[in-house]
Motif scaffolding. Sequence first.
Motif, PDB file in Angstrom:
ATOM      1  N   ILE A  16       0.843  -1.200   0.000  1.00  0.00           N
ATOM      2  CA  ILE A  16       0.000   0.000   0.000  1.00  0.00           C
ATOM      3  C   ILE A  16       0.880   1.252   0.000  1.00  0.00           C
ATOM      4  O   ILE A  16       0.626   2.197  -0.740  1.00  0.00           O
ATOM      5  CB  ILE A  16      -0.950  -0.002   1.210  1.00  0.00           C
ATOM      6  CG1 ILE A  16      -2.024  -1.088   1.049  1.00  0.00           C
ATOM      7  CG2 ILE A  16      -1.602   1.369   1.397  1.00  0.00           C
ATOM      8  CD1 ILE A  16      -2.849  -1.331   2.291  1.00  0.00           C
ATOM      9  N   TYR A  17       1.919   1.261   0.831  1.00  0.00           N
ATOM     10  CA  TYR A  17       2.801   2.423   0.931  1.00  0.00           C
ATOM     11  C   TYR A  17       3.593   2.636  -0.355  1.00  0.00           C
ATOM     12  O   TYR A  17       3.944   3.762  -0.680  1.00  0.00           O
ATOM     13  CB  TYR A  17       3.786   2.251   2.086  1.00  0.00           C
ATOM     14  CG  TYR A  17       3.239   2.566   3.457  1.00  0.00           C
ATOM     15  CD1 TYR A  17       1.903   2.384   3.779  1.00  0.00           C
ATOM     16  CD2 TYR A  17       4.075   3.039   4.449  1.00  0.00           C
ATOM     17  CE1 TYR A  17       1.423   2.661   5.038  1.00  0.00           C
ATOM     18  CE2 TYR A  17       3.597   3.320   5.720  1.00  0.00           C
ATOM     19  CZ  TYR A  17       2.274   3.132   6.008  1.00  0.00           C
ATOM     20  OH  TYR A  17       1.797   3.412   7.255  1.00  0.00           O
ATOM     21  N   ASP A  18       3.916   1.571  -1.060  1.00  0.00           N
ATOM     22  CA  ASP A  18       4.720   1.656  -2.279  1.00  0.00           C
ATOM     23  C   ASP A  18       3.854   2.177  -3.421  1.00  0.00           C
ATOM     24  O   ASP A  18       3.490   1.444  -4.331  1.00  0.00           O
ATOM     25  CB  ASP A  18       5.316   0.284  -2.602  1.00  0.00           C
ATOM     26  CG  ASP A  18       6.233   0.303  -3.805  1.00  0.00           C
ATOM     27  OD1 ASP A  18       6.663   1.393  -4.226  1.00  0.00           O
ATOM     28  OD2 ASP A  18       6.532  -0.787  -4.324  1.00  0.00           O
ATOM     29  N   GLY A  19       3.557   3.463  -3.376  1.00  0.00           N
ATOM     30  CA  GLY A  19       2.628   4.077  -4.322  1.00  0.00           C
ATOM     31  C   GLY A  19       3.031   3.954  -5.773  1.00  0.00           C
ATOM     32  O   GLY A  19       2.182   3.827  -6.649  1.00  0.00           O
ATOM     33  N   ASP A  20       4.330   3.965  -6.053  1.00  0.00           N
ATOM     34  CA  ASP A  20       4.754   3.889  -7.449  1.00  0.00           C
ATOM     35  C   ASP A  20       5.103   2.467  -7.881  1.00  0.00           C
ATOM     36  O   ASP A  20       5.497   2.243  -9.015  1.00  0.00           O
ATOM     37  CB  ASP A  20       5.928   4.837  -7.723  1.00  0.00           C
ATOM     38  CG  ASP A  20       7.140   4.567  -6.860  1.00  0.00           C
ATOM     39  OD1 ASP A  20       7.171   3.532  -6.155  1.00  0.00           O
ATOM     40  OD2 ASP A  20       8.069   5.398  -6.882  1.00  0.00           O
ATOM     41  N   VAL A  27       9.880   1.817  -0.623  1.00  0.00           N
ATOM     42  CA  VAL A  27       8.984   2.807  -0.034  1.00  0.00           C
ATOM     43  C   VAL A  27       9.822   4.023   0.336  1.00  0.00           C
ATOM     44  O   VAL A  27      10.765   3.921   1.119  1.00  0.00           O
ATOM     45  CB  VAL A  27       8.257   2.250   1.213  1.00  0.00           C
ATOM     46  CG1 VAL A  27       7.427   3.328   1.880  1.00  0.00           C
ATOM     47  CG2 VAL A  27       7.376   1.075   0.832  1.00  0.00           C
ATOM     48  N   GLU A  37       6.304   8.705   0.222  1.00  0.00           N
ATOM     49  CA  GLU A  37       5.159   7.795   0.158  1.00  0.00           C
ATOM     50  C   GLU A  37       4.658   7.461   1.562  1.00  0.00           C
ATOM     51  O   GLU A  37       3.455   7.429   1.820  1.00  0.00           O
ATOM     52  CB  GLU A  37       5.551   6.507  -0.583  1.00  0.00           C
ATOM     53  CG  GLU A  37       5.755   6.710  -2.060  1.00  0.00           C
ATOM     54  CD  GLU A  37       6.419   5.524  -2.745  1.00  0.00           C
ATOM     55  OE1 GLU A  37       6.109   5.310  -3.931  1.00  0.00           O
ATOM     56  OE2 GLU A  37       7.240   4.820  -2.128  1.00  0.00           O
ATOM     57  N   THR A  38       5.593   7.222   2.460  1.00  0.00           N
ATOM     58  CA  THR A  38       5.222   6.873   3.830  1.00  0.00           C
ATOM     59  C   THR A  38       4.575   8.056   4.534  1.00  0.00           C
ATOM     60  O   THR A  38       3.570   7.901   5.236  1.00  0.00           O
ATOM     61  CB  THR A  38       6.462   6.400   4.620  1.00  0.00           C
ATOM     62  OG1 THR A  38       7.089   5.347   3.906  1.00  0.00           O
ATOM     63  CG2 THR A  38       6.080   5.914   5.996  1.00  0.00           C
ATOM     64  N   ASN A  55       2.890  10.541   3.276  1.00  0.00           N
ATOM     65  CA  ASN A  55       1.527  10.762   2.776  1.00  0.00           C
ATOM     66  C   ASN A  55       0.535   9.842   3.465  1.00  0.00           C
ATOM     67  O   ASN A  55      -0.540  10.262   3.894  1.00  0.00           O
ATOM     68  CB  ASN A  55       1.459  10.557   1.265  1.00  0.00           C
ATOM     69  CG  ASN A  55       2.109  11.683   0.500  1.00  0.00           C
ATOM     70  OD1 ASN A  55       2.195  12.799   0.976  1.00  0.00           O
ATOM     71  ND2 ASN A  55       2.591  11.381  -0.687  1.00  0.00           N
ATOM     72  N   MET A  56       0.887   8.555   3.564  1.00  0.00           N
ATOM     73  CA  MET A  56      -0.004   7.582   4.172  1.00  0.00           C
ATOM     74  C   MET A  56      -0.153   7.834   5.678  1.00  0.00           C
ATOM     75  O   MET A  56      -1.258   7.832   6.214  1.00  0.00           O
ATOM     76  CB  MET A  56       0.533   6.171   3.920  1.00  0.00           C
ATOM     77  CG  MET A  56      -0.379   5.074   4.358  1.00  0.00           C
ATOM     78  SD  MET A  56      -1.885   4.948   3.401  1.00  0.00           S
ATOM     79  CE  MET A  56      -1.251   4.414   1.836  1.00  0.00           C
TER      80      MET A  56
END
Length: 156
Positions: A100-104, A109, A113-114, A116-117
């Motif tokens: 989930i954290y690995d947006g791209d 990560v 990305e972290t 933002n979550m």
Amino acid sequence: VQSRSEVEKLEAEQSKLYGVLNDIRKRSDQHIRPQDTAAAMKGLGRRVTKKEVHDMMWEVDEKLDGVIDWEEFRLMFERNIRDTTGLEPATFYHMVQFMIYDGDGNGMVSIDETMNMLYARLGRERMETTITKLFGSEDGAPVKEVGQQGGEIDFG
């Protein structure tokens, strides 16, 4: 501006992902199977044994049928989010959270990305504490950003 070859690569990747998604949608069982878990771990850069996959899934597989259905998945997620003791089995949960954290989808990560979550989930103060735990040095020193997206961690 993207070049023609970049666009073609993206279109090919999109087509491949649509194919995988359609294969999943066609399956009548709609369960997470051991081979799905192994493929997810491989995609994260971790080679796992059949026993490791079995153990990860066993933590979640309430029905002991060798697969994880939606209810089991949801129960695992809720239990881990609410766990204040640290005693809830969490290997599968951590894999899901990482994905989930690995947006791209690059298998890493980044701090961005972290952040933002965590900001959405925890608020600013708790986010900063968590970021320092994840990316800071062992002595608790503040996070030093390096490169365009800052530091990154992998699933290993």
